[in-house]
Design a protein around this motif. Structure first.
Motif, PDB file in Angstrom:
ATOM      1  N   SER A  52       1.060  -1.031   0.356  1.00  0.00           N
ATOM      2  CA  SER A  52       0.004   0.010  -0.314  1.00  0.00           C
ATOM      3  C   SER A  52       1.147   1.221  -0.147  1.00  0.00           C
ATOM      4  O   SER A  52       1.730   1.330   0.638  1.00  0.00           O
ATOM      5  CB  SER A  52      -1.167  -0.034   0.999  1.00  0.00           C
ATOM      6  OG  SER A  52      -1.350  -0.966   1.041  1.00  0.00           O
ATOM      7  N   SER A  53       0.847   2.091  -0.706  1.00  0.00           N
ATOM      8  CA  SER A  53       0.913   3.218  -0.865  1.00  0.00           C
ATOM      9  C   SER A  53       0.253   4.180  -0.945  1.00  0.00           C
ATOM     10  O   SER A  53      -0.877   5.057  -2.022  1.00  0.00           O
ATOM     11  CB  SER A  53       2.278   3.304  -1.872  1.00  0.00           C
ATOM     12  OG  SER A  53       2.399   4.619  -1.905  1.00  0.00           O
ATOM     13  N   GLU A  54       0.182   5.591  -0.124  1.00  0.00           N
ATOM     14  CA  GLU A  54      -1.077   6.481   0.660  1.00  0.00           C
ATOM     15  C   GLU A  54      -2.469   6.321  -0.276  1.00  0.00           C
ATOM     16  O   GLU A  54      -2.630   6.750  -0.787  1.00  0.00           O
ATOM     17  CB  GLU A  54      -0.251   7.673  -0.664  1.00  0.00           C
ATOM     18  CG  GLU A  54       0.834   8.201  -0.557  1.00  0.00           C
ATOM     19  CD  GLU A  54       1.967   9.258  -1.129  1.00  0.00           C
ATOM     20  OE1 GLU A  54       0.423   9.928  -2.274  1.00  0.00           O
ATOM     21  OE2 GLU A  54       2.871   9.773  -1.374  1.00  0.00           O
ATOM     22  N   GLU A  55      -3.151   4.926   0.919  1.00  0.00           N
ATOM     23  CA  GLU A  55      -4.099   4.657   0.104  1.00  0.00           C
ATOM     24  C   GLU A  55      -4.686   4.079  -0.462  1.00  0.00           C
ATOM     25  O   GLU A  55      -5.370   3.905  -0.704  1.00  0.00           O
ATOM     26  CB  GLU A  55      -5.575   5.955   0.681  1.00  0.00           C
ATOM     27  CG  GLU A  55      -5.093   7.416   1.959  1.00  0.00           C
ATOM     28  CD  GLU A  55      -5.744   6.214   3.035  1.00  0.00           C
ATOM     29  OE1 GLU A  55      -6.347   5.583   3.219  1.00  0.00           O
ATOM     30  OE2 GLU A  55      -4.764   6.614   3.994  1.00  0.00           O
ATOM     31  N   LYS A  56      -3.404   3.229  -1.404  1.00  0.00           N
ATOM     32  CA  LYS A  56      -3.981   2.932  -2.763  1.00  0.00           C
ATOM     33  C   LYS A  56      -3.178   1.617  -2.223  1.00  0.00           C
ATOM     34  O   LYS A  56      -2.024   1.547  -2.037  1.00  0.00           O
ATOM     35  CB  LYS A  56      -3.382   3.146  -4.370  1.00  0.00           C
ATOM     36  CG  LYS A  56      -3.199   3.038  -5.121  1.00  0.00           C
ATOM     37  CD  LYS A  56      -3.800   3.616  -6.181  1.00  0.00           C
ATOM     38  CE  LYS A  56      -3.988   3.239  -7.554  1.00  0.00           C
ATOM     39  NZ  LYS A  56      -5.016   1.820  -8.016  1.00  0.00           N
ATOM     40  N   GLU A  57      -3.940   0.599  -2.905  1.00  0.00           N
ATOM     41  CA  GLU A  57      -3.074  -0.861  -2.946  1.00  0.00           C
ATOM     42  C   GLU A  57      -3.023  -1.158  -3.536  1.00  0.00           C
ATOM     43  O   GLU A  57      -3.529  -0.789  -4.904  1.00  0.00           O
ATOM     44  CB  GLU A  57      -4.193  -1.933  -2.685  1.00  0.00           C
ATOM     45  CG  GLU A  57      -3.870  -3.095  -1.892  1.00  0.00           C
ATOM     46  CD  GLU A  57      -4.550  -3.614  -1.305  1.00  0.00           C
ATOM     47  OE1 GLU A  57      -5.045  -4.880  -0.830  1.00  0.00           O
ATOM     48  OE2 GLU A  57      -5.510  -4.328  -2.111  1.00  0.00           O
TER      49      GLU A  57
END
Length: 187
Positions: free
Chosen positions: A61-66
């Protein structure tokens, strides 16, 4: 256990003593409910896993995105290669997409089996090479292919997953929004 031995033998021929050693090895059965982590971010992956029933995703995950790198269904052996080779904590995680049963063995114990049985070591080498090749193909696809082609490739390679993977997970695997995925599917 027979499914795991068959998987190994399919990748690289195992002699009878190696098959017996795998059958008697210290594999531990585990069960994970849908949505439960098998491996969390910032932890160490010290095991090889073989799914006997269920489906998992390998993601970060990165900044609310998977971002989903791979799906692992039944009869697949897997581990976190990045963590295994670097010795650092994992930035990736494995999550059960369905209720999942698996067997696991410590990598240390599996490496002992490799030292004792040449055919298991040969399997392990070929398995790691295949896993690296699959990951490089995945990265290449993400960098070089358009979303429509990535979707078509997925439906051709993994038709058996189309009814098992949510649209959200599929869009995260393809690197597109669900809206874009809906447009591609409508065409």
């Amino acid at each position: 256990m027979d499914a795991l031995i068959n998987f190994c033998h399919h990748v690289s021929s195992l002699d009878i003593n190696a098959k017996k050693a795998l059958h008697n090895a210290n594999f531990e059965s585990k069960f994970f409910k849908k949505g439960e982590p098998i491996l969390r971010e910032n932890s160490y992956c010290n095991h090889l896993y073989f799914i006997t029933k269920g489906l998992t995703k390998f993601c970060f995950s990165s900044e609310e995105k998977e971002f989903i790198m791979r799906f692992f269904p039944e009869n697949i052996l897997f581990t976190n290669l990045d963590n295994y080779t670097s010795g650092r904590k994992s930035k990736y995680k494995f999550i059960a997409i369905e209720d999942t049963s698996l067997i696991q063995i410590s990598i240390t114990e599996f490496e002992l089996l490799c030292k004792q049985h040449h055919s298991i070591e040969t399997f392990y080498r070929k398995f790691m090479t295949m896993a690296n090749k699959n990951m490089m193909e995945r990265i290449s696809e993400m960098l070089e292919e358009e979303a429509k082609n990535r979707y078509e490739n997925f439906t051709k390679k993994f038709p058996f997953l189309m009814q098992r993977v949510s649209l959200g997970d599929l869009s995260n695997y393809l690197g597109i929004t669900q809206v874009s995925l809906s447009r591609i599917r409508a065409k």
